[in-house]
Design an enzyme around this catalytic site. Structure first.
Site, PDB file in Angstrom:
ATOM      1  N   ASP A  15       0.845  -1.307   0.229  1.00 14.12           N
ATOM      2  CA  ASP A  15      -0.265  -0.359   0.353  1.00 14.12           C
ATOM      3  C   ASP A  15       0.409   0.970   0.107  1.00 14.12           C
ATOM      4  OD1 ASP A  15      -1.935   2.066   0.820  1.00 14.12           O
ATOM      5  OD2 ASP A  15      -2.878   0.893   1.645  1.00 14.12           O
ATOM      6  N   HIS A  21      -9.827  -5.625  -3.001  1.00 17.42           N
ATOM      7  CA  HIS A  21      -8.801  -6.205  -2.043  1.00 17.42           C
ATOM      8  C   HIS A  21      -8.761  -6.023  -0.739  1.00 17.42           C
ATOM      9  CE1 HIS A  21     -10.012  -1.335  -2.702  1.00 17.42           C
ATOM     10  NE2 HIS A  21      -9.248  -1.475  -1.743  1.00 17.42           N
ATOM     11  N   HIS A  56      -6.848  -5.571   2.951  1.00 19.74           N
ATOM     12  CA  HIS A  56      -5.979  -5.672   3.518  1.00 19.74           C
ATOM     13  C   HIS A  56      -5.060  -6.323   4.041  1.00 19.74           C
ATOM     14  CE1 HIS A  56      -6.794  -0.705   2.433  1.00 19.74           C
ATOM     15  NE2 HIS A  56      -7.762  -1.296   2.038  1.00 19.74           N
TER      16      HIS A  56
HETATM   17  P1  5GP Z   1      -9.695   1.134   0.393  1.00 18.37           P
HETATM   18  O1  5GP Z   1     -10.336   2.164   0.731  1.00 18.37           O
HETATM   19  O2  5GP Z   1     -10.468   1.703  -1.606  1.00 18.37           O
HETATM   20  O3  5GP Z   1      -9.847   0.109   1.000  1.00 18.37           O
HETATM   21  O4  5GP Z   1      -7.933   1.249  -0.003  1.00 18.37           O
HETATM   22  C1  5GP Z   1      -7.414   1.301  -1.221  1.00 18.37           C
HETATM   23  C2  5GP Z   1      -5.444   2.164  -1.006  1.00 18.37           C
HETATM   24  O5  5GP Z   1      -4.677   2.145  -1.935  1.00 18.37           O
HETATM   25  C3  5GP Z   1      -4.979   2.536   0.590  1.00 18.37           C
HETATM   26  O6  5GP Z   1      -5.003   2.587   1.979  1.00 18.37           O
HETATM   27  C4  5GP Z   1      -4.622   3.632  -0.387  1.00 18.37           C
HETATM   28  O7  5GP Z   1      -3.493   3.635   0.279  1.00 18.37           O
HETATM   29  C5  5GP Z   1      -3.780   2.390  -1.618  1.00 18.37           C
HETATM   30  N1  5GP Z   1      -3.304   3.282  -2.831  1.00 18.37           N
HETATM   31  C6  5GP Z   1      -4.043   4.558  -3.688  1.00 18.37           C
HETATM   32  N2  5GP Z   1      -3.566   4.626  -4.209  1.00 18.37           N
HETATM   33  C7  5GP Z   1      -2.211   3.757  -4.418  1.00 18.37           C
HETATM   34  C8  5GP Z   1      -1.473   3.284  -5.342  1.00 18.37           C
HETATM   35  O8  5GP Z   1      -1.144   4.436  -6.884  1.00 18.37           O
HETATM   36  N3  5GP Z   1      -0.144   2.734  -5.025  1.00 18.37           N
HETATM   37  C9  5GP Z   1      -0.293   1.681  -4.753  1.00 18.37           C
HETATM   38  N4  5GP Z   1       0.587   1.097  -3.964  1.00 18.37           N
HETATM   39  N5  5GP Z   1      -1.246   2.152  -3.608  1.00 18.37           N
HETATM   40  C10 5GP Z   1      -2.774   3.047  -3.481  1.00 18.37           C
END
Ligand code: 5GP
Ligand code: ZN
Length: 135
Positions: free
Chosen positions: A30, A98, A100
């Site tokens: 992340d 996804h 975490h």
């Molecule tokens: P969500 O809130 O959708 O469960 O989590 C999305 C995650 O993707 C966030 O923790 C954020 O930091 C990560 N993220 C967003 N954009 C990118 C990116 O371009 N590259 C990577 N490696 N992680 C990302």
């Protein structure tokens, strides 16, 4: 999906820092970790979240989560949180499934959600509704 960030990461159109890859899954760091080693496991085939993801992808994701959790523990993590945000109201920002995998350290400051209480009889009503909707 042409316009999906994680599809572009899976296809390497956008760079990321991988930790694992096979024919079904891609796991990478992340970009804004809770702690170093915070991994995102994503299926290569696009789905939006848990509700529309194929069962085989979900099963593979959880099996890989165990392996990554074991590796993170070997590397010094004191505990592991698994979190999957499903739907924008639930905090999902990237609409590609996804999970975490979050390595925890003592005193890293991450807080659990606050719990509410059921009114008398409410829990049974709620559970019955879920049992019915499960079919
Ligand atoms: P969500 O809130 O959708 O469960 O989590 C999305 C995650 O993707 C966030 O923790 C954020 O930091 C990560 N993220 C967003 N954009 C990118 C990116 O371009 N590259 C990577 N490696 N992680 C990302
Ligand atoms: Zn996608």
């Amino acid at each position: 999906m042409d316009d999906c960030l994680f599809c572009k990461i899976v296809s390497k159109e956008i760079p990321s820092t991988p930790v694992y890859e096979d024919e079904r899954l891609y796991a990478f760091l992340d970009i804004n970790p809770v702690n170093p080693g915070h991994v995102l496991i994503t299926p290569k085939r696009h789905s939006t979240n848990l509700m529309d993801a194929p069962e085989e992808d979900v099963g593979s994701i959880i099996k890989l989560a165990k392996k990554i959790a074991q590796a993170l523990t070997k590397g010094g993590a004191a505990g592991i949180n698994l979190e999957m945000n499903n739907g924008s109201v639930a905090g999902q920002v990237i609409p590609h499934t996804h999970l975490h995998v979050v390595p925890r350290t003592v005193d890293d400051g991450l807080k659990h959600w606050p719990g509410k209480e059921y009114a008398p009889g409410e829990a049974e009503t709620v559970a019955e509704r879920i049992r019915q909707d499960l079919g």
